[in-house]
Design an enzyme around this catalytic site. Structure first.
Site, PDB file in Angstrom:
ATOM      1  N   SER A  44       0.807  -1.224   0.000  1.00 44.20           N
ATOM      2  CA  SER A  44       0.000   0.000   0.000  1.00 44.20           C
ATOM      3  C   SER A  44       0.840   1.274   0.000  1.00 44.20           C
ATOM      4  O   SER A  44       0.331   2.347  -0.322  1.00 44.20           O
ATOM      5  CB  SER A  44      -0.942   0.020   1.206  1.00 44.20           C
ATOM      6  N   LYS A  53       0.787   4.863   6.811  1.00 52.28           N
ATOM      7  CA  LYS A  53       0.277   5.685   5.714  1.00 52.28           C
ATOM      8  C   LYS A  53       0.976   7.048   5.751  1.00 52.28           C
ATOM      9  O   LYS A  53       1.735   7.358   6.663  1.00 52.28           O
ATOM     10  CB  LYS A  53      -1.238   5.897   5.827  1.00 52.28           C
TER      11      LYS A  53
END
Length: 290
Positions: free
Chosen positions: A68, A129
């Protein structure tokens, strides 16, 4: 059986020692073992305490289990995160022990920081993230381009991101090719530059539903986080669902700031083949600052 002291040349009376008492002044053997045990358990206690303090308040290792955050982070990367960067909460402690009320010594992240946090809604799994939106920001995606507070974030096409195919890297349909006789993944890559000047690269594989969203307004005390692999990241664009999106992430959930790469492997190492421990390492990634 212990011996008494030798008699003197003048035949003076001898001094009788109690049975089992050493004649050289040393402590009894029966006392030595408990003392050694005490020293060992004391050392073990301070060692465990030191590790807990180090991992809770200073620096801690994390590994990357997914793609990701491509292209910056690969599956099989191991990194250190600084724990002091944003302050401390119960999520800084092992097992999220509720010993810290709220968040102390709090510090605001900057747009572009790569952060580790406990993912909502269950707050029990570490995710990683990039910080995109701060409290009060309006975030939107239009045609795959990021907008912050009504202004588009510059997005410039750069050379494709190339990474060798390995047990830790599976290209997906349409992105596998051959380069110099080796199978590699070749992904479309773009450079984004945030309003504060922070610049990084992202992947955009093509049109997906998450390329177009409504306007997200970041609440007070929360963050809007996104993965750099924009078409393969369940992030703040999606509602907080266990094993899915994370929604708006409370700043209290921050665990640390990704700082430096300590190791990276392509996953091809085998325990029974020691030489593969070295050939599997991605040596060029070790020590890089995140």
């Amino acid at each position: 059986m212990s011996k008494g002291l030798p008699m003197s040349d003048t035949h003076s009376a001898t001094k009788t020692e109690p049975a089992g008492t050493p004649t050289n002044g040393a402590a009894p053997a029966s006392d030595a073992k408990p003392k050694k045990d005490e020293n060992f358990f004391s050392f073990l206690f301070w060692l465990v305490l030191g590790v807990v303090v180090l991992r809770s308040f200073i620096i801690s290792p994390f590994n990357i289990p997914s793609e990701s955050m491509l292209p910056r982070l690969l599956t099989g990367d191991y990194l250190f995160a600084t724990k002091w960067s944003y302050g401390y909460s119960k999520y800084s402690l092992p097992f999220s022990l509720p010993l810290i009320p709220g968040r102390i010594l709090a510090s605001q992240p900057e747009r572009g920081d790569v952060v580790i946090f406990k993912a909502p809604p269950d707050n029990d799994v570490d995710y990683i993230k990039r910080v995109i939106g701060l409290p009060g920001d309006e975030i939107q995606m239009k045609g795959g381009q990021l907008w912050i507070n009504g202004k588009s974030v510059p997005k410039v096409k750069v050379a494709n991101f190339i990474v060798p195919v390995s047990p830790n890297t599976d290209c997906g349909p349409g992105f596998e090719t051959t380069q110099a006789g080796r199978e590699v993944c070749s992904y479309p890559q773009f450079r984004e530059t945030l309003p504060n000047g922070k610049s990084y690269t992202v992947l955009d594989m093509g049109a997906t539903p998450q390329d177009d969203t409504g306007v997200f307004v970041v609440p007070e005390g929360h963050l809007f986080l996104m993965g750099d692999n924009r078409d393969n990241s369940m992030d703040s664009r999606f509602p907080a669902v266990e094993g899915g999106g994370v929604g708006m992430v409370p700043q209290e959930n921050l665990v640390g700031k990704a700082a430096v790469m300590m190791f990276s492997t392509d996953g091809s190492a085998e325990w029974i083949k020691p030489w593969t421990w070295f050939t599997a390492a991605r040596w060029n990634r070790i020590g890089s600052v995140i």
